[in-house]
Design a protein around this motif. Structure first.
Motif, PDB file in Angstrom:
ATOM      1  N   THR A  89      24.429   8.117 -42.657  1.00 22.47           N
ATOM      2  CA  THR A  89      24.702   8.711 -43.961  1.00 22.47           C
ATOM      3  C   THR A  89      23.416   8.756 -44.785  1.00 22.47           C
ATOM      4  O   THR A  89      22.439   8.057 -44.489  1.00 22.47           O
ATOM      5  N   ILE A  90      23.433   9.577 -45.815  1.00 22.55           N
ATOM      6  CA  ILE A  90      22.293   9.609 -46.737  1.00 22.55           C
ATOM      7  C   ILE A  90      22.055   8.216 -47.310  1.00 22.55           C
ATOM      8  O   ILE A  90      20.919   7.752 -47.442  1.00 22.55           O
ATOM      9  N   GLU A  91      23.146   7.525 -47.649  1.00 21.46           N
ATOM     10  CA  GLU A  91      23.021   6.185 -48.247  1.00 21.46           C
ATOM     11  C   GLU A  91      22.358   5.199 -47.297  1.00 21.46           C
ATOM     12  O   GLU A  91      21.677   4.268 -47.738  1.00 21.46           O
ATOM     13  N   ASP A  92      22.532   5.394 -45.983  1.00 19.37           N
ATOM     14  CA  ASP A  92      21.902   4.502 -45.004  1.00 19.37           C
ATOM     15  C   ASP A  92      20.382   4.544 -45.091  1.00 19.37           C
ATOM     16  O   ASP A  92      19.704   3.575 -44.737  1.00 19.37           O
ATOM     17  N   THR A  93      19.838   5.665 -45.537  1.00 16.55           N
ATOM     18  CA  THR A  93      18.396   5.889 -45.461  1.00 16.55           C
ATOM     19  C   THR A  93      17.691   5.814 -46.817  1.00 16.55           C
ATOM     20  O   THR A  93      16.538   6.214 -46.946  1.00 16.55           O
ATOM     21  N   ILE A  94      18.396   5.296 -47.819  1.00 22.26           N
ATOM     22  CA  ILE A  94      17.824   5.116 -49.156  1.00 22.26           C
ATOM     23  C   ILE A  94      18.058   3.672 -49.588  1.00 22.26           C
ATOM     24  O   ILE A  94      19.153   3.141 -49.397  1.00 22.26           O
ATOM     25  N   ALA A  95      17.056   3.040 -50.147  1.00 25.63           N
ATOM     26  CA  ALA A  95      17.228   1.647 -50.573  1.00 25.63           C
ATOM     27  C   ALA A  95      16.202   1.283 -51.634  1.00 25.63           C
ATOM     28  O   ALA A  95      15.134   1.907 -51.745  1.00 25.63           O
ATOM     29  N   GLU A  96      16.533   0.273 -52.397  1.00 27.92           N
ATOM     30  CA  GLU A  96      15.551  -0.303 -53.310  1.00 27.92           C
ATOM     31  C   GLU A  96      14.428  -0.899 -52.470  1.00 27.92           C
ATOM     32  O   GLU A  96      14.683  -1.567 -51.465  1.00 27.92           O
ATOM     33  N   GLY A  97      13.178  -0.638 -52.859  1.00 27.35           N
ATOM     34  CA  GLY A  97      12.062  -1.029 -52.019  1.00 27.35           C
ATOM     35  C   GLY A  97      11.220  -2.169 -52.550  1.00 27.35           C
ATOM     36  O   GLY A  97      11.089  -2.348 -53.760  1.00 27.35           O
ATOM     37  N   VAL A  98      10.663  -2.925 -51.618  1.00 22.19           N
ATOM     38  CA  VAL A  98       9.610  -3.888 -51.932  1.00 22.19           C
ATOM     39  C   VAL A  98       8.495  -3.685 -50.919  1.00 22.19           C
ATOM     40  O   VAL A  98       8.738  -3.286 -49.775  1.00 22.19           O
ATOM     41  N   MET A  99       7.268  -3.917 -51.344  1.00 23.97           N
ATOM     42  CA  MET A  99       6.121  -3.795 -50.449  1.00 23.97           C
ATOM     43  C   MET A  99       5.410  -5.129 -50.360  1.00 23.97           C
ATOM     44  O   MET A  99       5.068  -5.747 -51.376  1.00 23.97           O
ATOM     45  N   ILE A 100       5.196  -5.580 -49.138  1.00 21.54           N
ATOM     46  CA  ILE A 100       4.477  -6.831 -48.899  1.00 21.54           C
ATOM     47  C   ILE A 100       3.115  -6.483 -48.313  1.00 21.54           C
ATOM     48  O   ILE A 100       3.015  -5.915 -47.218  1.00 21.54           O
ATOM     49  N   ASP A 101       2.082  -6.786 -49.049  1.00 24.39           N
ATOM     50  CA  ASP A 101       0.719  -6.393 -48.678  1.00 24.39           C
ATOM     51  C   ASP A 101       0.115  -7.438 -47.750  1.00 24.39           C
ATOM     52  O   ASP A 101      -0.137  -8.573 -48.148  1.00 24.39           O
ATOM     53  N   CYS A 102      -0.123  -7.029 -46.516  1.00 19.82           N
ATOM     54  CA  CYS A 102      -0.737  -7.913 -45.510  1.00 19.82           C
ATOM     55  C   CYS A 102      -2.050  -7.328 -45.011  1.00 19.82           C
ATOM     56  O   CYS A 102      -2.504  -7.657 -43.906  1.00 19.82           O
ATOM     57  N   SER A 103      -2.647  -6.453 -45.804  1.00 19.03           N
ATOM     58  CA  SER A 103      -3.825  -5.733 -45.343  1.00 19.03           C
ATOM     59  C   SER A 103      -5.032  -6.641 -45.121  1.00 19.03           C
ATOM     60  O   SER A 103      -5.817  -6.425 -44.182  1.00 19.03           O
ATOM     61  N   GLU A 104      -5.185  -7.652 -45.965  1.00 16.79           N
ATOM     62  CA  GLU A 104      -6.338  -8.537 -45.803  1.00 16.79           C
ATOM     63  C   GLU A 104      -6.206  -9.368 -44.530  1.00 16.79           C
ATOM     64  O   GLU A 104      -7.173  -9.539 -43.782  1.00 16.79           O
ATOM     65  N   GLU A 105      -5.024  -9.874 -44.275  1.00 16.44           N
ATOM     66  CA  GLU A 105      -4.800 -10.640 -43.041  1.00 16.44           C
ATOM     67  C   GLU A 105      -5.014  -9.762 -41.803  1.00 16.44           C
ATOM     68  O   GLU A 105      -5.622 -10.180 -40.819  1.00 16.44           O
ATOM     69  N   ALA A 106      -4.525  -8.516 -41.864  1.00 22.31           N
ATOM     70  CA  ALA A 106      -4.674  -7.608 -40.725  1.00 22.31           C
ATOM     71  C   ALA A 106      -6.131  -7.201 -40.527  1.00 22.31           C
ATOM     72  O   ALA A 106      -6.575  -6.990 -39.389  1.00 22.31           O
ATOM     73  N   ARG A 107      -6.873  -7.092 -41.616  1.00 18.76           N
ATOM     74  CA  ARG A 107      -8.288  -6.749 -41.499  1.00 18.76           C
ATOM     75  C   ARG A 107      -9.059  -7.833 -40.751  1.00 18.76           C
ATOM     76  O   ARG A 107      -9.974  -7.545 -39.965  1.00 18.76           O
ATOM     77  N   GLN A 108      -8.660  -9.073 -40.940  1.00 21.12           N
ATOM     78  CA  GLN A 108      -9.339 -10.181 -40.290  1.00 21.12           C
ATOM     79  C   GLN A 108      -8.839 -10.424 -38.865  1.00 21.12           C
ATOM     80  O   GLN A 108      -9.569 -10.980 -38.039  1.00 21.12           O
ATOM     81  N   ASP A 109      -7.610 -10.014 -38.579  1.00 22.71           N
ATOM     82  CA  ASP A 109      -7.028 -10.282 -37.261  1.00 22.71           C
ATOM     83  C   ASP A 109      -6.045  -9.178 -36.909  1.00 22.71           C
ATOM     84  O   ASP A 109      -4.964  -9.104 -37.490  1.00 22.71           O
ATOM     85  N   ARG A 110      -6.386  -8.304 -35.961  1.00 20.65           N
ATOM     86  CA  ARG A 110      -5.510  -7.182 -35.638  1.00 20.65           C
ATOM     87  C   ARG A 110      -4.250  -7.631 -34.892  1.00 20.65           C
ATOM     88  O   ARG A 110      -3.318  -6.842 -34.708  1.00 20.65           O
ATOM     89  N   GLU A 111      -4.208  -8.885 -34.482  1.00 18.86           N
ATOM     90  CA  GLU A 111      -2.984  -9.436 -33.887  1.00 18.86           C
ATOM     91  C   GLU A 111      -2.150 -10.208 -34.914  1.00 18.86           C
ATOM     92  O   GLU A 111      -1.189 -10.881 -34.546  1.00 18.86           O
ATOM     93  N   TYR A 112      -2.503 -10.066 -36.177  1.00 21.78           N
ATOM     94  CA  TYR A 112      -1.800 -10.808 -37.224  1.00 21.78           C
ATOM     95  C   TYR A 112      -0.306 -10.516 -37.205  1.00 21.78           C
ATOM     96  O   TYR A 112       0.123  -9.373 -37.068  1.00 21.78           O
ATOM     97  N   GLN A 113       0.484 -11.575 -37.346  1.00 20.86           N
ATOM     98  CA  GLN A 113       1.929 -11.450 -37.493  1.00 20.86           C
ATOM     99  C   GLN A 113       2.346 -12.032 -38.839  1.00 20.86           C
ATOM    100  O   GLN A 113       1.953 -13.146 -39.193  1.00 20.86           O
TER     101      GLN A 113
END
Length: 290
Positions: A89-113
């Motif tokens: 449904t349209i409702e399935d694909t719309i949601a209130e969003g949050v963004m978690i920024d992990c760019s610094e960790e990923a920049r230092q380690d491309r295997e970052y989890q």
């Protein structure tokens, strides 16, 4: 005109004017990153030129693998007999969003989890992740999309060499079971790693735990660094292709934060409310006087 209706109309129009739209989708073309078992994007001309009465008409046909480019995974992707694209449904694909920024960790380690601690630290700073949210991870990875070697670490198909930032099982399970997330999205090939420390992983944990519960996965997002940490609405609406296990989406977000600074969002919402209330008072006063 009903004064109450007038007031609410003004309030809604003010909010619409103040919101900002953020495009989160890559262009899909022949150079788009394509999984090894999927056909690349192809567009062919069906007609091009003058038609009857001198009217110019152009049309074409395109083909592409379901999981190429910015796309959504339907439950049927990993669950036999489960929902396919046309059943979402349209409702399935719309949601209130949050963004978690992990760019610094990923920049230092491309295997970052992403760890559970990272999620909890985010909540300490920004508040509890709401139920049924879309949780978007920014690894700073979308700029690599046009370079497969940079994007996934391999162009030969050797899974042992395919490495990119991802989400740990502990973090994913917390989001699913404790925060009841609706959608998980990343600017990488997948929220699941394909290999760690040179060893292929036998089971994509997030795909095999989220999709059976009708939670959706959006992959290969673009420009997630433009998102505020919260206070936005996430959209990832696919075309209703029959029996589709996944499909391209024009993913985007709408936020009341025109400067990408989350602390401004409540201010702009408050301004819109204040304007609406003032206009409402003025209009009601007008009705009473005249």
């Amino acid at each position: 005109m009903n004064p109450s209706l007038f007031c609410w109309t003004l309030l809604i129009l003010t909010d619409v004017v103040l919101c900002r739209t953020i495009d989160l989708s890559h262009v899909i073309d022949r150079n788009s990153f394509t999984p090894s078992n999927a056909p690349t994007y192809n567009w062919t001309v069906l007609s091009r030129g003058q038609s009857y009465e001198g009217v110019y008409i152009e049309s074409g046909a395109y083909s592409v693998g379901e999981h190429v480019g910015t796309h959504i995974d339907a439950p049927a992707h990993f669950v036999k007999g489960s929902k396919t694209l046309e059943q979402l449904t349209i409702e399935d694909t719309i949601a209130e969003g949050v963004m978690i920024d992990c760019s610094e960790e990923a920049r230092q380690d491309r295997e970052y989890q992403v760890t559970l601690e990272k999620i909890l630290d985010w909540e300490t700073k920004h508040g509890r992740i709401p139920d049924q949210a879309a949780v978007i991870f920014n690894f700073g990875w979308s700029a690599k999309f046009g370079n497969p070697l940079e994007y996934i670490g391999d162009v030969t198909g050797n899974i042992s060499n395919i490495v990119f930032p991802s989400v740990s099982e502990a973090a994913a399970d917390f989001l699913l079971h404790e925060r009841d997330v609706k959608i998980i999205g990343t600017d990488t090939r997948s929220p699941d790693p394909m290999s760690l420390k040179g060893k292929p992983l036998p089971r994509p944990h997030i795909h095999t735990t989220y999709l059976p519960r009708d939670r959706l996965i959006v992959e290969n997002l673009k420009g997630t660094d433009q998102l505020p940490a919260k206070n936005f609405r996430f959209f990832a609406n696919p075309t209703k292709f029959d029996r589709g296990t996944g499909g391209q989406v024009r993913a985007f977000a709408m936020t009341f934060d025109p400067k990408s600074a989350e602390n401004d969002a409540p201010k702009f919402s408050a301004i819109s409310c204040l304007i609406g209330c003032l206009l409402s008072v003025l209009f009601c006063t007008y009705l009473l006087v005249f």
